[in-house]
Design a protein around this motif. Structure first.
Motif, PDB file in Angstrom:
ATOM      1  N   UNK A  35       0.861  -1.183   0.000  1.00 47.79           N
ATOM      2  CA  UNK A  35       0.000   0.000   0.000  1.00 47.79           C
ATOM      3  C   UNK A  35       0.895   1.230   0.000  1.00 47.79           C
ATOM      4  N   UNK A  36       0.679   2.141  -0.952  1.00 49.00           N
ATOM      5  CA  UNK A  36       1.483   3.346  -1.079  1.00 49.00           C
ATOM      6  C   UNK A  36       0.802   4.498  -0.349  1.00 49.00           C
ATOM      7  N   UNK A  37       1.544   5.172   0.514  1.00 51.47           N
ATOM      8  CA  UNK A  37       0.972   6.277   1.284  1.00 51.47           C
ATOM      9  C   UNK A  37       1.830   7.522   1.121  1.00 51.47           C
ATOM     10  N   UNK A  38       1.252   8.554   0.516  1.00 48.58           N
ATOM     11  CA  UNK A  38       1.951   9.833   0.335  1.00 48.58           C
ATOM     12  C   UNK A  38       0.897  10.884   0.021  1.00 48.58           C
ATOM     13  N   UNK A  39       1.076  12.093   0.528  1.00 49.98           N
ATOM     14  CA  UNK A  39       0.064  13.126   0.295  1.00 49.98           C
ATOM     15  C   UNK A  39       0.212  13.777  -1.079  1.00 49.98           C
ATOM     16  N   UNK A  40       1.264  13.454  -1.825  1.00 47.69           N
ATOM     17  CA  UNK A  40       1.453  14.018  -3.165  1.00 47.69           C
ATOM     18  C   UNK A  40       1.011  12.996  -4.218  1.00 47.69           C
ATOM     19  N   UNK A  41      -0.057  13.319  -4.912  1.00 46.21           N
ATOM     20  CA  UNK A  41      -0.624  12.382  -5.884  1.00 46.21           C
ATOM     21  C   UNK A  41       0.372  12.006  -6.972  1.00 46.21           C
ATOM     22  N   UNK A  42       1.139  12.974  -7.445  1.00 40.20           N
ATOM     23  CA  UNK A  42       2.094  12.712  -8.514  1.00 40.20           C
ATOM     24  C   UNK A  42       3.153  11.708  -8.059  1.00 40.20           C
ATOM     25  N   UNK A  43       3.595  11.835  -6.817  1.00 42.12           N
ATOM     26  CA  UNK A  43       4.608  10.909  -6.310  1.00 42.12           C
ATOM     27  C   UNK A  43       4.018   9.513  -6.137  1.00 42.12           C
ATOM     28  N   UNK A  44       2.767   9.439  -5.651  1.00 41.73           N
ATOM     29  CA  UNK A  44       2.119   8.126  -5.530  1.00 41.73           C
ATOM     30  C   UNK A  44       2.023   7.447  -6.893  1.00 41.73           C
ATOM     31  N   UNK A  45       1.633   8.215  -7.899  1.00 40.04           N
ATOM     32  CA  UNK A  45       1.487   7.649  -9.238  1.00 40.04           C
ATOM     33  C   UNK A  45       2.846   7.197  -9.799  1.00 40.04           C
ATOM     34  N   UNK A  46       3.889   7.974  -9.538  1.00 45.19           N
ATOM     35  CA  UNK A  46       5.225   7.606 -10.014  1.00 45.19           C
ATOM     36  C   UNK A  46       5.703   6.327  -9.325  1.00 45.19           C
TER      37      UNK A  46
ATOM     38  N   UNK B 138      -3.011   5.682  -0.447  1.00 47.50           N
ATOM     39  CA  UNK B 138      -3.704   6.553   0.492  1.00 47.50           C
ATOM     40  C   UNK B 138      -2.960   7.876   0.559  1.00 47.50           C
ATOM     41  N   UNK B 139      -3.692   8.948   0.897  1.00 46.79           N
ATOM     42  CA  UNK B 139      -3.114  10.286   0.884  1.00 46.79           C
ATOM     43  C   UNK B 139      -2.775  10.818   2.269  1.00 46.79           C
ATOM     44  N   UNK B 140      -3.171  10.099   3.315  1.00 46.25           N
ATOM     45  CA  UNK B 140      -2.858  10.532   4.679  1.00 46.25           C
ATOM     46  C   UNK B 140      -2.991   9.342   5.623  1.00 46.25           C
ATOM     47  N   UNK B 141      -2.588   9.556   6.870  1.00 43.68           N
ATOM     48  CA  UNK B 141      -2.585   8.459   7.821  1.00 43.68           C
ATOM     49  C   UNK B 141      -3.957   7.912   8.145  1.00 43.68           C
ATOM     50  N   UNK B 142      -4.946   8.792   8.253  1.00 45.79           N
ATOM     51  CA  UNK B 142      -6.293   8.337   8.574  1.00 45.79           C
ATOM     52  C   UNK B 142      -6.847   7.438   7.471  1.00 45.79           C
ATOM     53  N   UNK B 143      -6.631   7.857   6.239  1.00 47.13           N
ATOM     54  CA  UNK B 143      -7.072   7.045   5.099  1.00 47.13           C
ATOM     55  C   UNK B 143      -6.325   5.709   5.077  1.00 47.13           C
ATOM     56  N   UNK B 144      -5.064   5.740   5.483  1.00 51.57           N
ATOM     57  CA  UNK B 144      -4.252   4.524   5.512  1.00 51.57           C
ATOM     58  C   UNK B 144      -4.863   3.467   6.419  1.00 51.57           C
ATOM     59  N   UNK B 145      -5.307   3.876   7.589  1.00 52.32           N
ATOM     60  CA  UNK B 145      -5.879   2.923   8.549  1.00 52.32           C
ATOM     61  C   UNK B 145      -7.065   2.194   7.940  1.00 52.32           C
ATOM     62  N   UNK B 146      -7.913   2.919   7.227  1.00 55.90           N
ATOM     63  CA  UNK B 146      -9.077   2.291   6.589  1.00 55.90           C
ATOM     64  C   UNK B 146      -8.653   1.379   5.448  1.00 55.90           C
ATOM     65  N   UNK B 147      -7.666   1.819   4.676  1.00 58.35           N
ATOM     66  CA  UNK B 147      -7.240   1.040   3.519  1.00 58.35           C
ATOM     67  C   UNK B 147      -6.548  -0.260   3.937  1.00 58.35           C
TER      68      UNK B 147
ATOM     69  N   UNK C 107      -7.244  -2.059   6.603  1.00 56.19           N
ATOM     70  CA  UNK C 107      -8.314  -2.991   6.983  1.00 56.19           C
ATOM     71  C   UNK C 107      -8.973  -3.572   5.738  1.00 56.19           C
ATOM     72  N   UNK C 108      -9.173  -2.739   4.729  1.00 51.50           N
ATOM     73  CA  UNK C 108      -9.858  -3.158   3.510  1.00 51.50           C
ATOM     74  C   UNK C 108      -8.992  -4.049   2.620  1.00 51.50           C
ATOM     75  N   UNK C 109      -7.704  -3.686   2.477  1.00 46.88           N
ATOM     76  CA  UNK C 109      -6.857  -4.320   1.463  1.00 46.88           C
ATOM     77  C   UNK C 109      -5.871  -5.340   2.018  1.00 46.88           C
ATOM     78  N   UNK C 110      -5.594  -5.313   3.306  1.00 43.48           N
ATOM     79  CA  UNK C 110      -4.687  -6.264   3.953  1.00 43.48           C
ATOM     80  C   UNK C 110      -3.322  -6.351   3.247  1.00 43.48           C
ATOM     81  N   UNK C 111      -2.629  -5.231   3.122  1.00 38.32           N
ATOM     82  CA  UNK C 111      -1.310  -5.277   2.488  1.00 38.32           C
ATOM     83  C   UNK C 111      -0.284  -5.946   3.404  1.00 38.32           C
ATOM     84  N   UNK C 112       0.775  -6.458   2.808  1.00 41.19           N
ATOM     85  CA  UNK C 112       1.880  -6.995   3.604  1.00 41.19           C
ATOM     86  C   UNK C 112       2.746  -5.856   4.153  1.00 41.19           C
TER      87      UNK C 112
END
Length: 219
Positions: free
Chosen positions: A9-20, A37-46, A48-53
């Motif tokens: 799961x990629x977490x960064x607030x800069x969309x361009x960097x996430x896409x790269x 995800x774009x922030x820590x709060x979104x990360x927690x939900x993602x 649970x949903x995606x179960x990344x390693x």
């Protein structure tokens, strides 16, 4: 190469960097980018949903920063590893991330190959520190020792000469592959040596082993 791709799961607030990052990693068969995800709060939900390693976590983000998110994940999703990837290498960020439970700390100028190797190592539960960060961790620990130097205690089962070599390269931030190359060993052999080193030092991970080795005067 892992038979089953590591789910990231990629977490960064800069969309361009996430896409790269996604573009860089999606072409690697060892890695499966399961989301972003774009922030820590979104990360927690993602998570649970995606179960990344592994969560590849930026530190400075709005809503909930990477340090706080890492601390929450360590408590709520202990099976998911967090690997910090950030622009900042100051002591405050490094030690805060490690205390929060990150298994590694890399800077955004890391090469693509090194990043993939770090993600695979993190998924195995290994600590991954950029060499400059590893040196900083050991330097800080040395400062603490200067304040109250402990008396080195002999190990119940001493490290072999080869295990000492592995420990010293590990403490410099070397991955299993890099250690194998330096010592002209098979990567599987190095993995076995690392396992023995951790057991003999009573360390739970590579970072703790490096610190324990420093306390005992082995590094």
């Amino acid at each position: 190469m892992s038979a089953t791709p590591v789910r990231v799961l990629l977490v960064d607030d800069q969309a361009l960097f996430r896409e790269a990052l996604a573009t860089l990693l999606e072409v690697r068969p060892e890695i499966e980018v399961v989301g972003a995800a774009a922030n820590g709060a979104e990360t927690l939900d993602r998570v649970v949903e995606l179960r990344p390693d592994v969560v590849l976590m930026d530190l400075h983000m709005p809503v909930l920063d990477g340090i706080a998110a890492t601390r929450r994940l360590r408590a709520e999703q202990p099976g998911t590893r967090v690997l910090a990837l950030t622009t900042f290498d100051d002591d405050e960020d490094v030690f805060a991330a490690l205390r929060a439970g990150a298994v590694g700390y890399l800077l955004k100028d890391v090469s693509g190959d090194r990043l993939v190797e770090a993600l695979l190592a993190a998924a195995r539960g290994e600590s991954v520190l950029q060499p400059s960060v590893a040196a900083r961790v050991l330097a800080r620990f040395a400062e603490l020792l200067d304040d109250a130097p402990p008396r080195p205690q002999p190990l119940v089962v001493p490290l072999s000469d080869r295990e000492l070599e592995v420990l010293r390269l590990l403490a410099d931030g070397g991955s299993n592959r890099e250690i194998a190359t330096a010592l002209f060993l098979a990567e599987g052999t190095v993995k076995n040596h690392v396992t023995n080193v951790l057991a003999k030092l009573g360390a739970r991970d590579r970072t703790q082993a490096a610190l324990r080795g420093r306390a005992l005067g082995l590094v």
